[in-house]
Design an enzyme around this catalytic site. Structure first.
Site, PDB file in Angstrom:
ATOM      1  N   GLN A 156      33.401  73.686  32.100  1.00  0.00           N
ATOM      2  CA  GLN A 156      33.334  72.242  32.257  1.00  0.00           C
ATOM      3  C   GLN A 156      31.891  71.795  32.352  1.00  0.00           C
ATOM      4  O   GLN A 156      31.464  70.866  31.673  1.00  0.00           O
ATOM      5  CB  GLN A 156      34.104  71.821  33.520  1.00  0.00           C
ATOM      6  CG  GLN A 156      34.406  70.358  33.558  1.00  0.00           C
ATOM      7  CD  GLN A 156      35.216  69.960  32.339  1.00  0.00           C
ATOM      8  OE1 GLN A 156      36.143  70.665  31.932  1.00  0.00           O
ATOM      9  NE2 GLN A 156      34.854  68.855  31.724  1.00  0.00           N
ATOM     10  N   HIS A 159      29.368  71.044  29.337  1.00  0.00           N
ATOM     11  CA  HIS A 159      29.450  69.892  28.423  1.00  0.00           C
ATOM     12  C   HIS A 159      28.179  69.065  28.442  1.00  0.00           C
ATOM     13  O   HIS A 159      27.573  68.809  27.411  1.00  0.00           O
ATOM     14  CB  HIS A 159      30.653  69.016  28.767  1.00  0.00           C
ATOM     15  CG  HIS A 159      31.920  69.482  28.141  1.00  0.00           C
ATOM     16  ND1 HIS A 159      32.135  69.445  26.791  1.00  0.00           N
ATOM     17  CD2 HIS A 159      33.040  70.035  28.674  1.00  0.00           C
ATOM     18  CE1 HIS A 159      33.338  69.932  26.510  1.00  0.00           C
ATOM     19  NE2 HIS A 159      33.904  70.303  27.641  1.00  0.00           N
ATOM     20  N   GLU A 180      40.739  64.819  35.492  1.00  0.00           N
ATOM     21  CA  GLU A 180      41.056  64.900  34.069  1.00  0.00           C
ATOM     22  C   GLU A 180      41.742  66.252  33.776  1.00  0.00           C
ATOM     23  O   GLU A 180      42.808  66.295  33.186  1.00  0.00           O
ATOM     24  CB  GLU A 180      39.750  64.778  33.264  1.00  0.00           C
ATOM     25  CG  GLU A 180      39.956  64.829  31.763  1.00  0.00           C
ATOM     26  CD  GLU A 180      38.636  64.988  31.004  1.00  0.00           C
ATOM     27  OE1 GLU A 180      37.601  65.305  31.640  1.00  0.00           O
ATOM     28  OE2 GLU A 180      38.653  64.828  29.769  1.00  0.00           O
ATOM     29  N   HIS A 181      41.100  67.345  34.198  1.00  0.00           N
ATOM     30  CA  HIS A 181      41.663  68.691  34.035  1.00  0.00           C
ATOM     31  C   HIS A 181      41.946  69.267  35.415  1.00  0.00           C
ATOM     32  O   HIS A 181      41.075  69.239  36.287  1.00  0.00           O
ATOM     33  CB  HIS A 181      40.670  69.633  33.346  1.00  0.00           C
ATOM     34  CG  HIS A 181      40.206  69.157  31.998  1.00  0.00           C
ATOM     35  ND1 HIS A 181      39.019  68.483  31.824  1.00  0.00           N
ATOM     36  CD2 HIS A 181      40.768  69.268  30.770  1.00  0.00           C
ATOM     37  CE1 HIS A 181      38.859  68.188  30.532  1.00  0.00           C
ATOM     38  NE2 HIS A 181      39.906  68.645  29.868  1.00  0.00           N
ATOM     39  N   ASP A 223      41.909  73.154  25.609  1.00  0.00           N
ATOM     40  CA  ASP A 223      40.938  72.332  24.883  1.00  0.00           C
ATOM     41  C   ASP A 223      41.085  72.487  23.381  1.00  0.00           C
ATOM     42  O   ASP A 223      40.810  71.568  22.625  1.00  0.00           O
ATOM     43  CB  ASP A 223      39.510  72.746  25.264  1.00  0.00           C
ATOM     44  CG  ASP A 223      39.120  72.275  26.650  1.00  0.00           C
ATOM     45  OD1 ASP A 223      39.787  71.377  27.165  1.00  0.00           O
ATOM     46  OD2 ASP A 223      38.150  72.823  27.204  1.00  0.00           O
ATOM     47  N   HIS A 231      63.949  24.820  26.051  1.00  0.00           N
ATOM     48  CA  HIS A 231      64.514  26.150  26.279  1.00  0.00           C
ATOM     49  C   HIS A 231      65.974  26.026  26.717  1.00  0.00           C
ATOM     50  O   HIS A 231      66.851  26.727  26.217  1.00  0.00           O
ATOM     51  CB  HIS A 231      63.731  26.890  27.374  1.00  0.00           C
ATOM     52  CG  HIS A 231      62.426  27.480  26.932  1.00  0.00           C
ATOM     53  ND1 HIS A 231      61.343  26.715  26.607  1.00  0.00           N
ATOM     54  CD2 HIS A 231      62.036  28.780  26.775  1.00  0.00           C
ATOM     55  CE1 HIS A 231      60.317  27.515  26.269  1.00  0.00           C
ATOM     56  NE2 HIS A 231      60.727  28.768  26.354  1.00  0.00           N
TER      57      HIS A 231
END
Lengths: 437, 437
Positions: free
Chosen positions: A262, A265, A330-331, A364, A423
């Site tokens: 991670q 990145h 996220e993960h 991934d 209506h």
């Protein structure tokens, strides 16, 4: 020991420390907004001419017309055929698995008929056309092409238009090969706000799309925000994050490398480990120390671990679940003996990796699920990119004469309560049972 | 004859005329943006104190603390009990039908197991907490409360927090009664950007929510756009629209009143009729002329018909389908002999009303489907509000040892291709079959 923060859920001030750790503010930048607004207006007004000019200027190209900026299908196919066979095989295997998984997400039209013959339901249809933004340069990820394009194709989107900048004319052949594998229909070598504008408004050559997906820099993200409404967009992604929960029984080197994967990145990426066993946290820290010098992206990893990483001691796995739901990662890796039991307590996470063998990196690339996931706590309200993001629904309402007669008084009473007389009148006119056909 | 544009799909320039008819640009307003940004920052920084001050100032209230701005459950119940029984019955009938329809939209978790034991799927969960914005004043619609609140309740959202402004302390009892019927958990008499800020960031008293839904004025819409990312939001709605397609066999007065029921919303509302029979268009125009003076909201209806209405002659129903898909209308009435056949050709519409007996107003209030629908051609990429808007998904990936060994080489090859060494290493470490537990 690597430079990484240590926290303990039992400490005073843990909540505040966790808030600081998670804090992430996507900057709004008035200067960028002004530049992007001008580009959008220019493309909307002058079409191809504006896009060609902007692209020549910003990407140092010398296109005479838009046709020079479109890649023919043969160019993609050639990139695919030029790949070493192991790499081509890997792309095709990944694509097949991603396709197979996403087929499970297709939503079907549904309807039911009530006793009086009234029909209710929803009709599900794919979008006509989608746009896929692919970054050029250092962050050119073929896996991203697969993950964004394949859900659209599985949904049945009619045409998929990809844009990828080619600064100085340079292109990444793996990205083009991935586009060939994914079945992308048209590719333009465009980037930045001008590419987003071309997709959103259409030009003489670039067809207007219904939705734009894919990651990009701040100009792209700002442009996507601004065209939202004219077209659909996916979430604007923040830095990528992982939360690993371990019971202290997984090989510490596995966990260390998962945190690295991670952190590598970029400097803003976030890697957090939560474990009830303080001695295990030490062993992972030692493993990190030992393995860091073997990592190709050591410098980036060290930066992001120091800036945004953490090793957190918790009381037990229930306490870990509380941290998970605060972080909404996220993960989420559940590197524990009974991952399903812990997953059942997870309310917010983009993707849950179950058990010691499931490294995030398998997900991934090729396990099948999408790697486009909600970041920065948005898993509280949003979902992985999926087929459902390229389908939409139309409500179906078909009242029989008896159904209209049954519903009319209720509709009329409520319409009168809101002061909407037409209506009410429209409902009352259907109360009779005469033949008005 | 009423002042309403006549078009013909066979005329030269029809496409351009239709574009002009549909053109709608939601203005961005720098002044409003500045005001809203200041309010958001103030509420985020000073919490309750800021919200109370803003509310006292803007809604002419004299609250001492936030507690003065919360309505107890008894207040809602009292409003419900005070209603005339026909009105209460109508609210409860509508709520029951809306609930019943929306239960069909619940998404379930799913997973499958591959031959080597690898498990893949998605876990579906409701949001923890949702916020519901309800406008005060002239556009106070109890039906909106039901339509926004009930999908959240059916989804299983833990807590539903409603905000409704009470300018000068004034409240609409029908709105409060609808909140009681829908099971709203907490109600604050707040409005404007300050209400959106309180829901998005939370204050000492107002709990932070995960998603904010519901219509509002330009301050509310601007605030929702700005807090998007911190929380989820629903679509920003444009003016309401209807497209009626008729084969020329429906009572012209029914169609005239259906067009009125859209036009009566406000001056920007859009009502369009498409029919292959020119004589029938004349008959509808005559019916409009005859019935307009009987309408309570005649002035608004005349304004919106003149500004944005149209009677369009088409060649046949296939030609009508082409117009439908160009317009992508919020509401689509298929007032024809075989509505299902025509519906099958519709690619973009918020809600499809099938057959002559299905007036839009039946769907607006009580048929069951949601009346929060995509406007301004956004049905090309978005859907009616539904239970799915209050649920989210987490991917599930559980690799067996054999699964990790099978996927590892593919993941590693792709990671190497992207220059992400730690990703590759994390996959390769799982290739062995030894016991790492």
């Amino acid at each position: 020991m690597p430079d990484i923060q240590r926290l303990n859920t039992d400490e005073d001030g843990f909540d505040a420390a966790l808030d600081r750790l998670l804090a992430w503010e996507e900057g709004t930048d008035d200067r960028v907004e002004g530049i992007v607004r001008d580009i959008l207006t220019d493309v909307r007004t002058r079409g191809d001419t504006a896009v060609v000019e902007q692209t020549n200027r910003l990407d140092r190209r010398d296109a005479a017309t838009m046709a020079d900026l479109e890649l023919p299908a043969e160019r993609l196919q050639r990139a695919l055929e030029a790949l070493p066979s192991a790499q081509r095989q890997a792309l095709e295997t990944a694509a097949e698995r991603i396709r197979g998984y996403h087929r499970h997400q297709c939503q079907e039209s549904w309807q039911y008929t009530e006793a009086d013959g009234t029909v209710l339901g929803q009709q599900v249809t794919p979008m006509d056309r989608a746009g896929l933004y692919v970054p050029g340069g250092k962050a050119a990820y073929p896996s991203s092409v697969l993950m964004n394009a394949l859900p659209a194709k599985v949904a049945g989107v009619g045409e998929l238009v990809m844009v990828v900048p080619a600064p100085d004319g340079e292109l990444n052949d793996l990205v083009l090969a991935a586009a060939a594998v994914a079945g992308v229909d048209r590719v333009f070598t465009l980037g930045g706000a001008q590419a987003v504008a071309a997709l959103a408004y259409g030009t003489e050559t670039v067809p207007a799309v219904d939705k734009i997906v894919g990651p990009g820099n701040i100009f792209v993200a700002t442009a996507k925000r601004m065209v939202f409404g004219t077209v659909g967009i996916d979430m604007i992604a923040g830095p990528s994050e992982i939360l690993v929960v371990c019971d202290g029984e997984t090989d510490p080197e596995w966990v260390a490398v998962d945190l690295f994967s991670q952190a590598e990145h970029d400097e803003d990426a976030q890697a957090i480990l939560v474990c009830p066993d303080a001695a295990y946290l030490d062993r992972v820290a030692e493993a990190m120390d030992r393995l860091l010098p073997t990592m190709g992206r050591e410098t980036i990893i060290r930066s992001s671990l120091a800036a945004r990483g953490a090793l957190i001691q918790c009381r037990d796995l229930d306490d870990a679940a509380a941290v998970i739901n605060r972080v909404a990662p996220e993960h989420l890796e559940l590197s524990v003996a009974e991952p399903e039991a812990l997953a059942a307590k997870v309310r917010h996470a983009g993707a849950i990796f179950l058990g010691r063998y499931t490294s995030e990196s398998l997900g991934d690339y090729c396990a099948g699920p999408n790697h486009v996931l909600p970041t920065s706590r948005t898993a509280r309200f949003s979902s992985p990119l999926g087929v459902y993001d390229f389908q939409k629904r139309s409500s179906l309402i078909g009242c029989s004469a008896a159904g209209a007669a049954a519903l009319g008084p209720t509709a009329a009473a409520l319409a009168d309560g809101e002061g909407l007389g037409a209506h009410a009148e429209a409902a009352r006119r259907r109360l009779g049972t005469g033949d008005h056909g």
